[in-house]
Design an enzyme around this catalytic site. Structure first.
Site, PDB file in Angstrom:
ATOM      1  N   ASN C  69       0.834  -1.190   0.000  1.00 12.07           N
ATOM      2  CA  ASN C  69       0.000   0.000   0.000  1.00 12.07           C
ATOM      3  C   ASN C  69       0.870   1.241   0.000  1.00 12.07           C
ATOM      4  O   ASN C  69       1.987   1.248   0.518  1.00 12.07           O
ATOM      5  CB  ASN C  69      -0.970   0.014   1.194  1.00 12.07           C
ATOM      6  CG  ASN C  69      -0.384   0.698   2.409  1.00 12.07           C
ATOM      7  OD1 ASN C  69      -0.397   1.932   2.539  1.00 12.07           O
ATOM      8  ND2 ASN C  69       0.170  -0.105   3.311  1.00 12.07           N
ATOM      9  N   ASN C 125       3.518   7.023  14.726  1.00 10.45           N
ATOM     10  CA  ASN C 125       3.899   6.384  13.474  1.00 10.45           C
ATOM     11  C   ASN C 125       5.251   6.958  13.036  1.00 10.45           C
ATOM     12  O   ASN C 125       5.326   7.997  12.390  1.00 10.45           O
ATOM     13  CB  ASN C 125       2.816   6.627  12.428  1.00 10.45           C
ATOM     14  CG  ASN C 125       3.171   6.026  11.078  1.00 10.45           C
ATOM     15  OD1 ASN C 125       4.312   5.634  10.838  1.00 10.45           O
ATOM     16  ND2 ASN C 125       2.200   5.960  10.192  1.00 10.45           N
ATOM     17  N   CYS C 128       6.080   4.799   8.647  1.00  6.38           N
ATOM     18  CA  CYS C 128       5.451   4.695   7.324  1.00  6.38           C
ATOM     19  C   CYS C 128       6.549   4.812   6.264  1.00  6.38           C
ATOM     20  O   CYS C 128       7.310   5.780   6.269  1.00  6.38           O
ATOM     21  CB  CYS C 128       4.419   5.797   7.137  1.00  6.38           C
ATOM     22  SG  CYS C 128       3.725   5.824   5.471  1.00  6.38           S
ATOM     23  N   LYS C 163       5.804   3.192  17.117  1.00  3.30           N
ATOM     24  CA  LYS C 163       5.715   2.164  16.081  1.00  3.30           C
ATOM     25  C   LYS C 163       6.925   2.272  15.164  1.00  3.30           C
ATOM     26  O   LYS C 163       7.176   3.315  14.564  1.00  3.30           O
ATOM     27  CB  LYS C 163       4.426   2.317  15.283  1.00  3.30           C
ATOM     28  CG  LYS C 163       4.229   1.216  14.250  1.00  3.30           C
ATOM     29  CD  LYS C 163       2.821   1.201  13.722  1.00  3.30           C
ATOM     30  CE  LYS C 163       2.642   0.151  12.651  1.00  3.30           C
ATOM     31  NZ  LYS C 163       1.292   0.211  12.075  1.00  3.30           N
ATOM     32  N   ILE C 189       5.862  -4.628  13.551  1.00  4.08           N
ATOM     33  CA  ILE C 189       6.537  -3.748  12.637  1.00  4.08           C
ATOM     34  C   ILE C 189       5.550  -2.984  11.751  1.00  4.08           C
ATOM     35  O   ILE C 189       4.413  -3.420  11.584  1.00  4.08           O
ATOM     36  CB  ILE C 189       7.498  -4.535  11.682  1.00  4.08           C
ATOM     37  CG1 ILE C 189       6.717  -5.625  10.936  1.00  4.08           C
ATOM     38  CG2 ILE C 189       8.634  -5.139  12.458  1.00  4.08           C
ATOM     39  CD1 ILE C 189       7.513  -6.383   9.879  1.00  4.08           C
ATOM     40  N   THR C 191       5.222  -1.611   7.702  1.00  7.93           N
ATOM     41  CA  THR C 191       5.442  -2.342   6.451  1.00  7.93           C
ATOM     42  C   THR C 191       6.891  -2.267   5.954  1.00  7.93           C
ATOM     43  O   THR C 191       7.637  -1.357   6.303  1.00  7.93           O
ATOM     44  CB  THR C 191       4.522  -1.778   5.375  1.00  7.93           C
ATOM     45  OG1 THR C 191       4.664  -0.352   5.358  1.00  7.93           O
ATOM     46  CG2 THR C 191       3.072  -2.106   5.669  1.00  7.93           C
TER      47      THR C 191
HETATM   48  C1  LIG Z   1      -3.821  -0.087   3.662  1.00  9.84           C
HETATM   49  C2  LIG Z   1      -2.883   0.083   4.798  1.00  9.84           C
HETATM   50  C3  LIG Z   1      -2.751   1.314   5.420  1.00  9.84           C
HETATM   51  C4  LIG Z   1      -1.885   1.499   6.478  1.00  9.84           C
HETATM   52  N1  LIG Z   1      -1.802   2.710   7.089  1.00  9.84           N
HETATM   53  C5  LIG Z   1      -1.024   2.859   8.190  1.00  9.84           C
HETATM   54  C6  LIG Z   1      -1.025   4.070   8.919  1.00  9.84           C
HETATM   55  O1  LIG Z   1      -1.713   5.019   8.584  1.00  9.84           O
HETATM   56  N2  LIG Z   1      -0.229   4.161  10.021  1.00  9.84           N
HETATM   57  C7  LIG Z   1       0.546   3.119  10.445  1.00  9.84           C
HETATM   58  O2  LIG Z   1       1.224   3.249  11.457  1.00  9.84           O
HETATM   59  N3  LIG Z   1       0.557   1.949   9.771  1.00  9.84           N
HETATM   60  C8  LIG Z   1      -0.214   1.798   8.665  1.00  9.84           C
HETATM   61  N4  LIG Z   1      -0.217   0.601   8.005  1.00  9.84           N
HETATM   62  C9  LIG Z   1       0.616  -0.497   8.496  1.00  9.84           C
HETATM   63  C10 LIG Z   1      -0.182  -1.432   9.389  1.00  9.84           C
HETATM   64  O3  LIG Z   1      -0.673  -0.767  10.530  1.00  9.84           O
HETATM   65  C11 LIG Z   1       0.655  -2.614   9.824  1.00  9.84           C
HETATM   66  O4  LIG Z   1       1.791  -2.158  10.535  1.00  9.84           O
HETATM   67  C12 LIG Z   1       1.142  -3.437   8.646  1.00  9.84           C
HETATM   68  O5  LIG Z   1       0.145  -3.502   7.649  1.00  9.84           O
HETATM   69  C13 LIG Z   1       1.536  -4.857   9.044  1.00  9.84           C
HETATM   70  O6  LIG Z   1       0.444  -5.550   9.605  1.00  9.84           O
HETATM   71  P1  LIG Z   1      -0.511  -6.536   8.758  1.00  9.84           P
HETATM   72  O7  LIG Z   1       0.375  -7.494   8.046  1.00  9.84           O
HETATM   73  O8  LIG Z   1      -1.396  -7.176   9.771  1.00  9.84           O
HETATM   74  O9  LIG Z   1      -1.270  -5.685   7.800  1.00  9.84           O
HETATM   75  C14 LIG Z   1      -1.084   0.411   6.925  1.00  9.84           C
HETATM   76  C15 LIG Z   1      -1.208  -0.831   6.292  1.00  9.84           C
HETATM   77  C16 LIG Z   1      -2.072  -1.013   5.246  1.00  9.84           C
HETATM   78  C17 LIG Z   1      -2.169  -2.350   4.599  1.00  9.84           C
END
Ligand SMILES: Cc1cc2nc3c(=O)[nH]c(=O)nc-3n(C[C@H](O)[C@H](O)[C@H](O)COP(=O)(O)O)c2cc1C
Ligand SMILES: Cc1cc2nc3c(=O)[nH]c(=O)nc-3n(C[C@H](O)[C@H](O)[C@H](O)COP(=O)(O)OP(=O)(O)OC[C@H]3O[C@@H](n4cnc5c(N)ncnc54)[C@H](O)[C@@H]3O)c2cc1C
Ligand SMILES: Cc1cc2nc3c(=O)[nH]c(=O)nc-3n(C[C@H](O)[C@H](O)[C@H](O)COP(=O)(O)OP(=O)(O)OC[C@H]3O[C@@H](n4cnc5c(N)ncnc54)[C@H](O)[C@@H]3O)c2cc1C
Ligand SMILES: Cc1cc2nc3c(=O)[nH]c(=O)nc-3n(C[C@H](O)[C@H](O)[C@H](O)COP(=O)(O)O)c2cc1C
Ligand code: FES
Ligand code: FES
Lengths: 302, 263, 302, 263
Positions: C69, C125, C128, C163, C189, C191
């Protein structure tokens, strides 16, 4: 260069696929078989100065979309291994010798002996994420990468490729350092440092606890790394990580790779994966009017 | 090389002494496998090693000889304790023919016992040569007898059956009998001997090999023999393949990938 | 704490699962629904001082084992968003406010306003991987992480969670820095920086080119990070990345996490994934004689 | 929310003018979808946006109004050029009943045209209300006529059919006719009007909604309306769900997630 042929640092390959280091390359015979199965070049197992058993079993974890391995750089030592390298030449494709060591001098020495076996190039493993004092432990700072590349360049005539770790905040600075040190190409990526735990047994599965993640799971990271590196360095890039289909290989090529390596796909799809990927690239080129692989290199930067 | 399901934990249900040096461990779960296929057995904190599935199906089991650290630790584990298993892996025996000769040496019967049962069940006439150093080491003898196969015992020291090697007994049987296929598992020099008999008598053969294994899934090359991989191309190979293996009975690889002679 | 309940920095949760930031948390109502679907807590979308549209479409790529993303931190600005935060409180579970910014001061200011909406904690955050001047761009050095945590701690009363990014050679040093800066917990973690290219169109799919990889693909990296951090810091750890099943959650908990967050699983399995994971953890505890989640925490380090 | 197959590239086979502001693009490939499902259309280098599948099956197509940068760029693309498509996504219309009323306003007929054809093919008696600002903007009129449905035209300016809104014509038909189900797609205030009629006449209804979409797969929350997600829970909703939506016809979210009033 037309069709699938590529030239990387003067090494001519019939197609842009290579066997990655550490996969089916403990024996010369296996490398020959992989060449016969269609690979355009084979990289050897990473070899050091002395024999090493590697980490005890378990050293591999199968995941839904990849593997975690902690082989721990097992190898019989460069001198014993030269016999396998010599045999590998029977595959009729370039053989690239992968080497590792704990210091500039040691790596340069192993590279020198490796070169004596007539390899087309040496690949420096500066990126294994699970071997103490080796691999990524010495390849994570630009300064060290530069010095190691310099030392090896001074000791061999053949092209030198530096294989880099993605476990860093800037693979670009490692690639630039390799180029400054005189490397003729960079290889990206080695595995991502990873771990799997068995809940029922309440412990990490690998005897070494930490291992390296490869396969499908890491492709998008590898493609990103190659794309970033291509923006900065001018030496050729070899893309590795999660290539299983021609589409995957094309992602790397369009990101800037001159060739790709495959490892984990040999497990999931068997050695036939080399010819499958090459067939797919050929069909794609026909359908899309490309006449050479070179022509597609880096076009995603337009 | 399909993508496997990874390690699963199984509780030990019982440990049974088969011989003074060989035990069977049964596990709380099921594992369907061809005779001759193997699993990687993880003794947590100690080692992981390949073992043939000697009891497939429900409450599956493996039959192991205590030869080192890993197997020793397995042998002292109690019911309720858990080990990790991945597999089944590899290519097993394919049951062919109406007249079958099965030759098992040492722990070889661990891999062959399910084969004996399935061959008899298929309606074939089955001769089994079971060999060991001495009487007390004859493995899974009762299970073979119960199966309905005809059992021929050999011991190196003559303490039971005919004195001598399994290959000696196999030679005699092959001379007088008519067999469609010979199946073997045991020490590599036994395999080499039987391969010779297979060549001279024209009776085709399938034999299981052992090599040091790390990955078990065809990626690390540590189990390579002349470019074949015991973990995925084997452990069971046909006589056609076996005859082409220059390393058979000669060299194998150590954990570091160096070549060492086979004793 | 018995059964599934956990306590993290004084926040009591009925179970150890949380909605991760950026997933179904643009609106208060969606957060309430996720809470009703079983999450033990919800983290809000990451919010900044001013409204931000985020990156243009395409901003998501579906892969076989995860997503990439590049939303680019879209948000209506903290003041407008407080209404959603207030509504989210109707879910009956703790709401954790995620904030971002381009400087210590800005982050502290957003955190302060976020805290005014009665959140149980704020999550910073610092990770990102695809927003210029924000997230990982300011959270990749220990020094900066420490200063940011310090600034936020000075401006809010509620617990502060940092984070962290896995796109570094040492997430442990970032975690230690967060702890030194006064953070009450770390979240690992975010992404992995990644890219996907469409070969037929010869270009990166995301409008921003680079994005963040999440889901199944990254779990083994996340578990490794949590395991490493647990060896070094004493504050609680929240594990995130690729949790889809109870087994995945247990890997994180045994690696040292007090709780886990889920994001991508909401896509692959729907919001019902929260109660499925909790049911699975409960069954596992019964079958294996564990009486609390706490008891399982970090046991893979024995 | 099954794991999708990601973006695929398709070459444009033709672009057809449907009205002065609306075109249909047909693509070299096939896409099977329920009426009402949509795809995310990637115009490389420009934008990606949701579009209903107006021609499912072989050489599938979408019918789009040029409203901004993305659609304008799409409109100048030539046969042979390629766009990216992911989907089909969302829940479409389910065909129910023997007597059916279909109400399409503006570009709404893009989503409903396959519905009209399938309803007629199912043997139902189908009334279609097709409305537009003016005669030249009546979308896919010929296709409706050919389908065998009974067409009722309305135009805001009275240049064709009855002058007025689709809701006016629908009211008249609902008063005299007996319908099992009403299907709608069009401006949100039309949906709100029809929902009112559905309530008073007791004729159940399914309508397709539009919201700003980013992910299209139920993860980003940008298409949320009262906790429902247009991309996965919709775009087609039943009257039961629609009646409970407090935001319907009132507010929608901008790309930044702020709430803005619906005109
Ligand atoms: C569509 C999307 C939007 C995200 N937006 C944020 C965000 O705004 N702030 C943040 O700290 N992490 C964001 N993340 C990261 C997630 O919070 C998470 O750390 C990451 O996706 C790993 O977890 P998962 O495998 O369960 O998705 C986003 C992830 C996705 C997929
Ligand atoms: C396909 C296959 C099936 C087998 N089936 C059986 C069986 O059913 N019953 C049985 O008793 N034995 C079987 N073996 C042999 C068995 O794997 C070894 O006896 C066992 O690994 C010894 O482990 P250890 O830790 O106790 O020994 P160690 O002390 O580690 O080593 C002792 C010897 O065991 C062998 N060995 C150790 N580790 C491995 C390994 N990872 N792979 C291969 N050999 C190894 C080596 O020859 C070594 O020298 C099989 C081997 C293979 C390859
Ligand atoms: C499920 C669904 C099905 C649709 N089907 C059709 C159809 O069949 N035919 C048709 O002409 N239109 C359809 N639309 C509307 C269509 O998505 C917009 O007209 C299109 O996105 C405009 O893109 P643009 O780049 O030209 O406009 P821009 O200049 O980017 O914006 C103009 C307006 O278009 C809308 N829009 C822009 N981007 C998006 C987006 N990502 N998601 C939703 N709306 C957006 C907004 O209202 C915006 O104000 C549908 C929308 C949805 C949600
Ligand atoms: C079992 C295994 C062993 C490996 N051994 C080495 C090695 O010795 N030297 C090295 O540079 N890379 C080694 N690697 C990394 C691979 O060469 C490659 O960089 C990585 O696996 C990513 O490619 P893939 O996804 O195609 O496998 C190994 C990988 C695996 C899976
Ligand atoms: S054990 Fe690794 S290839 Fe066979
Ligand atoms: S568009 Fe992202 S949730 Fe619907």
């Amino acid at each position: 260069m037309t069709g699938l042929e590529v030239d990387i640092a003067g090494i001519r390959m019939r197609n842009p696929t290579m066997l990655a280091s550490g996969i089916l390359n403990e024996t010369g015979r296996s490398m020959v078989d992989v060449a016969k199965a269609g690979a355009g070049a084979v990289v050897t197992k990473s070899v050091g100065l002395e024999p090493r058993e590697g980490h005890p079993n378990p050293c591999i974890v199968e995941l839904k979309c990849g593997l975690i391995n902690a082989m721990g750089l097992p190898n019989p030592g460069i001198d014993a291994y030269l016999e396998e390298v010599a045999f590998a030449q029977n595959g009729g494709v370039p053989v690239i010798g992968s080497v590792f060591g704990g210091s500039e001098e040691e790596i340069a020495e192993v590279a020198k002996r490796m070169a004596s076996a007539g390899v087309a190039a040496v690949e420096l493993n500066l990126s294994c994420p699970h071997a103490e004092g080796l691999g990524a432990e010495i390849g994570s700072t630009p300064d060290r990468v530069k010095r190691i590349c310099g030392a090896v360049k001074a000791s061999v005539e053949v092209p030198v490729f530096a294989k880099l770790t993605p476990n860093t905040s800037s693979i670009v600075s490692l690639a630039s350092a390799a180029e400054e040190g005189g490397a003729d190409g960079v290889v990206a990526i080695n595995t991502l440092r990873a771990m799997a735990i068995c809940p029922e047994l309440g412990r990490p599965i690998l005897s070494n606890r930490f291992g390296g993640l490869s396969g499908e799971a890491v492709r998008a990271v590898g493609v990103r790394c190659v794309y970033e590196i291509f923006d900065t360095v001018t030496v050729p890039i070899i893309g590795v990580g999660g290539v299983t289909t021609s589409k995957d290989a094309l992602e790397y090529i369009m990101a800037g790779a001159t060739a790709v390596q495959m490892g984990t796909a040999v497990w999931s799809d068997g050695p036939g994966v080399f010819s499958d990927v090459c067939d797919g690239i050929g069909k794609f080129m026909n359908a899309n009017g490309y006449e050479s692989v070179e022509e597609m290199k880096g076009i995603a930067h337009r | 090389m399909p993508i496997g399901s990874g390690i699963r934990a199984f509780a030990i249900t019982e440990q049974v002494d088969e011989t003074p040096t060989i035990r069977t461990v049964r596990l709380d779960g099921s594992m369907h496998a061809q005779p001759g296929q193997f699993v990687m057995v993880w003794v947590p904190g100690k080692d992981e090693f390949p073992m043939s599935i000697s009891y497939p199906g429900e409450r599956f089991g493996i039959t192991y000889k205590v030869v080192g650290e890993g197997t020793r630790h397995l042998s002292i584990m109690k019911p309720g304790e858990r080990i990790g298993i991945r597999g089944p892996y590899g290519k097993g025996y394919s049951i062919e023919g109406r007249n079958i000769l099965i030759v098992a040496g040492g722990t070889g019967m661990a891999a062959l016992a399910p084969m004996v049962e399935q061959a008899v069940a298929s309606g074939a006439s089955v001769d089994v040569v079971l060999g060991a150093r001495t009487q007390s080491e004859l493995l899974l003898r009762k299970r073979c007898e119960r199966s309905g196969a005809t059992l021929h015992i050999t011991t190196d020291d003559g303490s039971d059956g005919s004195k001598g090697f399994t290959t000696d007994k196999a030679r005699v049987l092959l001379e007088v009998g008519v067999y469609d296929m010979m199946y073997a598992c045991g020490p590599e020099r036994m395999i080499v001997g039987l391969l010779q008999l297979s060549r001279t008598t024209g009776v085709p053969m399938q034999a299981s090999l052992e090599r040091y294994m790390k990955c078990g899934i065809g990626i690390c090359d540590s189990c390579a023999i002349d470019g074949k991989h015991v973990c995925v191309d084997g452990p069971v190979f046909s006589h056609e393949v076996l005859s082409k293996l220059s390393e058979l009975g000669r060299t194998r690889m150590s954990p570091s990938g160096g070549r060492i002679p086979i004793d």
